[in-house]
Design an enzyme around this catalytic site. Structure first.
Site, PDB file in Angstrom:
ATOM      1  N   GLU A   1       0.877  -1.171   0.000  1.00 51.71           N
ATOM      2  CA  GLU A   1       0.000   0.000   0.000  1.00 51.71           C
ATOM      3  C   GLU A   1       0.915   1.222   0.000  1.00 51.71           C
ATOM      4  O   GLU A   1       1.652   1.450   0.957  1.00 51.71           O
ATOM      5  CB  GLU A   1      -0.880  -0.039   1.246  1.00 51.71           C
ATOM      6  CG  GLU A   1      -2.074   0.865   1.236  1.00 51.71           C
ATOM      7  CD  GLU A   1      -2.895   0.699   2.508  1.00 51.71           C
ATOM      8  OE1 GLU A   1      -3.177   1.727   3.139  1.00 51.71           O
ATOM      9  OE2 GLU A   1      -3.223  -0.441   2.869  1.00 51.71           O
TER      10      GLU A   1
ATOM     11  N   ASP B   1      -5.256  10.672   8.523  1.00 54.45           N
ATOM     12  CA  ASP B   1      -4.002  10.138   9.039  1.00 54.45           C
ATOM     13  C   ASP B   1      -3.591  10.815  10.335  1.00 54.45           C
ATOM     14  O   ASP B   1      -3.824  12.007  10.538  1.00 54.45           O
ATOM     15  CB  ASP B   1      -2.897  10.306   7.994  1.00 54.45           C
ATOM     16  CG  ASP B   1      -3.144   9.457   6.770  1.00 54.45           C
ATOM     17  OD1 ASP B   1      -3.369   8.251   6.939  1.00 54.45           O
ATOM     18  OD2 ASP B   1      -3.134   9.998   5.647  1.00 54.45           O
TER      19      ASP B   1
END
Length: 263
Positions: free
Chosen positions: A49, A60
């Protein structure tokens, strides 16, 4: 069949769980990032990923936000990210690569142009966290038409009314976010995750891979034991940020992969 579909078919045939590793493209610099990426398959990573740096990564936590900032400060761009994938593909034409990021850089490039460039480079799937299912015409459906998987996130707050909509055009695998909140915020608990994975699997034949909050081989084994595999990102990014040399980071990745594969 994409590389992602083929990899999960092979894992299923072998009775093995998947280990997915997240890294940020260009962190801490292009060459170090590429050295880490090219070493991931040998460390037991089934799917890579690859994070696309973005200025406003709202999903995030601080670890990955800072990694993105380092990459951007070092001059990482969408074009350089795709070049990194091309270099990887010159050596490895089998390991699936999922590009994870946000819609703005893709929109700015133009969806058709981006998809043509990404497929040519060797990207197999996309995770775009800020495009809900209601916007599938924007990118999801064009990506699938171009031969890419579009991987959707389900969360603890995705209830039974919402889940079918989330799964409707998802392909490759379902990414279950084990905790509410941002990446790296808390530890995943298998006892909480197991029932949620079962709930999702009752509505889809796709593999369900669990991410967020997995930092150790033991937690990788526990989470993979109740799902089709697991994703580790922040712990790997943090190891690199500590200044560990790439071989040492890859040893850590191998220990996480060993945990997942032991499930």
């Amino acid at each position: 069949m994409t590389r992602i579909d083929a990899r999960f078919a092979s894992l299923r045939q072998d009775g093995r769980k998947a280990f997915v590793a997240y890294i940020m493209a260009g962190d801490p610099d292009v060459e170090t990032s590429f050295e880490l990426m090219r070493g991931l398959p040998g460390a037991g990573v089934d799917v890579i990923e690859l994070g696309l740096p973005f200025t406003d990564p709202m999903a995030d936590g601080p670890t990955i936000q800072t990694a993105g900032q380092r990459a951007l400060a070092g001059g990482m761009t969408l074009d350089r990210t795709l070049d990194m994938v091309r270099r990887f593909r010159a050596e490895d034409n089998e390991t699936p690569i999922v590009l994870m990021g946000y819609y703005n850089p893709i929109y700015s490039r133009g969806v058709d142009r981006f998809l043509a460039q990404a497929t040519e480079a060797g990207i197999d799937g996309l995770i775009v966290v800020d495009l809900p299912p209601e916007e599938d015409d924007e990118l999801c459906l064009p990506a699938q038409k171009a031969g890419m998987n579009f991987i959707r996130l389900a969360t603890p707050t995705t209830d039974d009314r919402r889940l079918p909509r989330v799964l409707q055009n998802t392909s490759g695998f379902v990414y279950y976010v084990s905790i509410t909140g941002i990446t790296g915020a808390a530890a995943a608990e298998a006892g909480d995750v197991g029932p949620e994975v079962s709930r999702i699997k009752a509505q889809t034949d796709l593999p369900v891979i669990v991410g967020f909050g997995i930092r150790t081989p033991e937690s990788a084994a526990a989470i993979a034991g109740v799902a089709d595999g697991c994703v580790v990102g922040s712990a790997i990014v943090a190891a690199l940020a500590e200044g560990r040399p790439v071989p040492e980071v890859l040893d850590f990745v191998a220990s996480l992969a060993g945990g997942a594969h032991s499930a």
